[in-house]
Motif scaffolding. Structure first.
Motif, short mmCIF file in Angstrom:
data_model
loop_
_atom_site.label_atom_id
_atom_site.label_comp_id
_atom_site.label_asym_id
_atom_site.label_seq_id
_atom_site.Cartn_x
_atom_site.Cartn_y
_atom_site.Cartn_z
N ILE A 35 -2.11 6.31 -1.14
CA ILE A 35 -1.23 7.17 -1.60
C ILE A 35 0.39 6.88 -0.83
CG2 ILE A 35 -0.29 9.61 -1.76
CD1 ILE A 35 -3.25 10.34 -2.64
N PRO A 36 1.25 6.53 -1.55
CA PRO A 36 2.40 5.92 -0.85
C PRO A 36 3.19 7.04 0.02
CG PRO A 36 2.54 5.27 -3.13
CD PRO A 36 1.45 6.41 -2.91
N SER A 37 3.42 8.13 -0.35
CA SER A 37 3.94 9.34 0.37
C SER A 37 3.46 10.55 0.15
CB SER A 37 5.43 9.06 -0.05
OG SER A 37 5.70 9.45 -1.43
N ALA A 38 3.98 11.55 1.04
CA ALA A 38 3.47 12.81 0.78
C ALA A 38 4.42 13.72 1.51
CB ALA A 38 2.13 12.98 1.40
N LEU A 42 0.41 -1.61 4.78
CA LEU A 42 -0.61 -1.97 4.28
C LEU A 42 -0.59 -3.67 4.33
CD1 LEU A 42 -0.30 -0.31 0.77
CD2 LEU A 42 -1.97 -0.21 2.24
N ALA A 43 -1.73 -4.19 4.23
CA ALA A 43 -1.88 -5.67 4.28
C ALA A 43 -1.33 -6.53 3.02
CB ALA A 43 -3.22 -6.32 4.49
N THR A 44 -1.61 -5.78 2.06
CA THR A 44 -1.18 -6.23 0.64
C THR A 44 -0.15 -5.12 0.10
OG1 THR A 44 -2.99 -7.32 0.15
CG2 THR A 44 -1.72 -7.04 -1.73
N PRO A 45 1.05 -5.28 -0.17
CA PRO A 45 2.11 -4.38 -0.76
C PRO A 45 1.89 -3.97 -2.03
CG PRO A 45 3.21 -6.10 0.38
CD PRO A 45 2.02 -6.70 0.15
N ILE A 46 2.15 -2.77 -2.34
CA ILE A 46 1.88 -2.18 -3.62
C ILE A 46 3.26 -2.27 -4.52
CG2 ILE A 46 1.61 -0.14 -5.06
CD1 ILE A 46 0.47 1.29 -2.74
N THR A 90 5.86 -1.88 -7.28
CA THR A 90 6.26 -0.92 -8.25
C THR A 90 7.71 -1.35 -8.83
OG1 THR A 90 7.53 0.21 -6.55
CG2 THR A 90 5.27 0.72 -6.72
N ASP A 91 8.13 -0.66 -9.89
CA ASP A 91 9.51 -1.03 -10.40
C ASP A 91 10.58 -0.74 -9.46
OD1 ASP A 91 8.07 -1.39 -12.76
OD2 ASP A 91 8.48 0.19 -13.74
N ASP A 92 10.40 0.11 -8.40
CA ASP A 92 11.43 0.44 -7.59
C ASP A 92 11.41 -0.70 -6.20
OD1 ASP A 92 12.46 2.41 -9.08
OD2 ASP A 92 10.93 3.80 -8.27
N GLY A 93 10.39 -1.48 -6.19
CA GLY A 93 10.25 -2.44 -5.15
C GLY A 93 8.72 -2.42 -4.37
N ASP A 94 8.57 -3.06 -3.68
CA ASP A 94 7.30 -3.17 -3.07
C ASP A 94 7.07 -2.14 -1.88
OD1 ASP A 94 6.82 -5.26 -4.28
OD2 ASP A 94 6.90 -6.70 -2.94
#
Length: 235
Positions: free
Chosen positions: A73-76, A93-97, A99-103
């Motif tokens: 979960i990216p943020s809270a 994260l070792a592997t970024p997520i 998204t349309d707004d960037g990694d």
């Protein structure tokens, strides 16, 4: 049945109900996520970690919730709880997520609440707003540690296994369901249309028959009336 026997049966029923409540109560009093399920595309992403105090003599003084990194979960955002101090931990994260707004490289790994107390036989909701929910899983499993004022720590970390009884200390789970199907009304089927048309025709025919019968009955009564008062013509 006498009045005394009725009263005894009523008392026995009440005691049995109370016993069931006493047995069922502690079994269900574990740390949970509220609500426990939500659609994957839900716009409202505010949840509460509900923490009950099951100790008859000690209060809960610390609550730790660990977030999963396999379905991060990216943020809270944490809602303030009177008397409690919260602290959010993040990890890279070792592997970024993507998204349309960037990694996204940093995600929430842990939230800890300290400084307050949950009295025995009470519970407290700790509300958190998630920035986004993972879309590659059907559930998010959290792990919670509950520390009591007497030093005891209860670890709510056991995952439910398919086909197995619920563990003694189940981890809080948020279930992600598929988006509900469109509620737009569908076109009536051919069979439904045929049935509706047949019903309409039947009602129309019945109306015509009733009308004809009414006219005939009126004519017969009219003839009888003219015959009775002598105004009718003879054959």
């Amino acid at each position: 049945m006498t009045v005394t026997l009725k009263r005894r049966l009523a008392a026995a029923t009440a005691l049995a109900g109370a016993a069931v409540l006493l047995i069922a109560g502690p079994a269900s009093a574990h740390v949970t996520v509220q609500p426990s399920s939500v659609a994957k595309d839900a716009t409202d992403q505010t949840f509460a970690f509900r923490v009950p105090d099951e100790d008859d003599t000690a209060s809960t003084v610390r609550v730790e919730v660990d977030f999963p990194l396999d379905h991060p979960i990216p943020s809270a955002l944490v809602a303030p709880v009177p008397g409690w101090t919260d602290q959010i931990q993040t990890t890279k994260l070792a592997t970024p997520i993507h998204t349309d707004d960037g990694d996204i490289t940093d995600v929430v790994s842990q939230i800890v609440w300290t400084g307050g107390q949950i009295a025995p036989n009470h519970y407290q909701d700790f509300t958190v707003d998630f920035g986004a929910l993972p879309d590659n899983t059907d559930q998010v499993v959290f792990k919670a540690l509950q520390t009591y004022s007497n030093g005891n720590i209860v670890r709510w970390i056991d995952e439910q296994k398919p086909g197995q009884p619920e563990p003694d200390h189940p981890a809080p789970v948020l279930y992600l369901t598929s988006a509900p199907a469109s509620s737009a009304p569908s076109a009536p089927s051919t069979a439904a249309k045929s049935s509706s048309d047949a019903t309409a025709r039947g009602l129309g025919i019945a109306g015509i028959v009733v009308g004809v019968l009414g006219a005939v009955a009126g004519a017969v009564l009219g003839r009888r009336g003219r015959g009775a008062d002598g105004s009718g013509t003879s054959a």
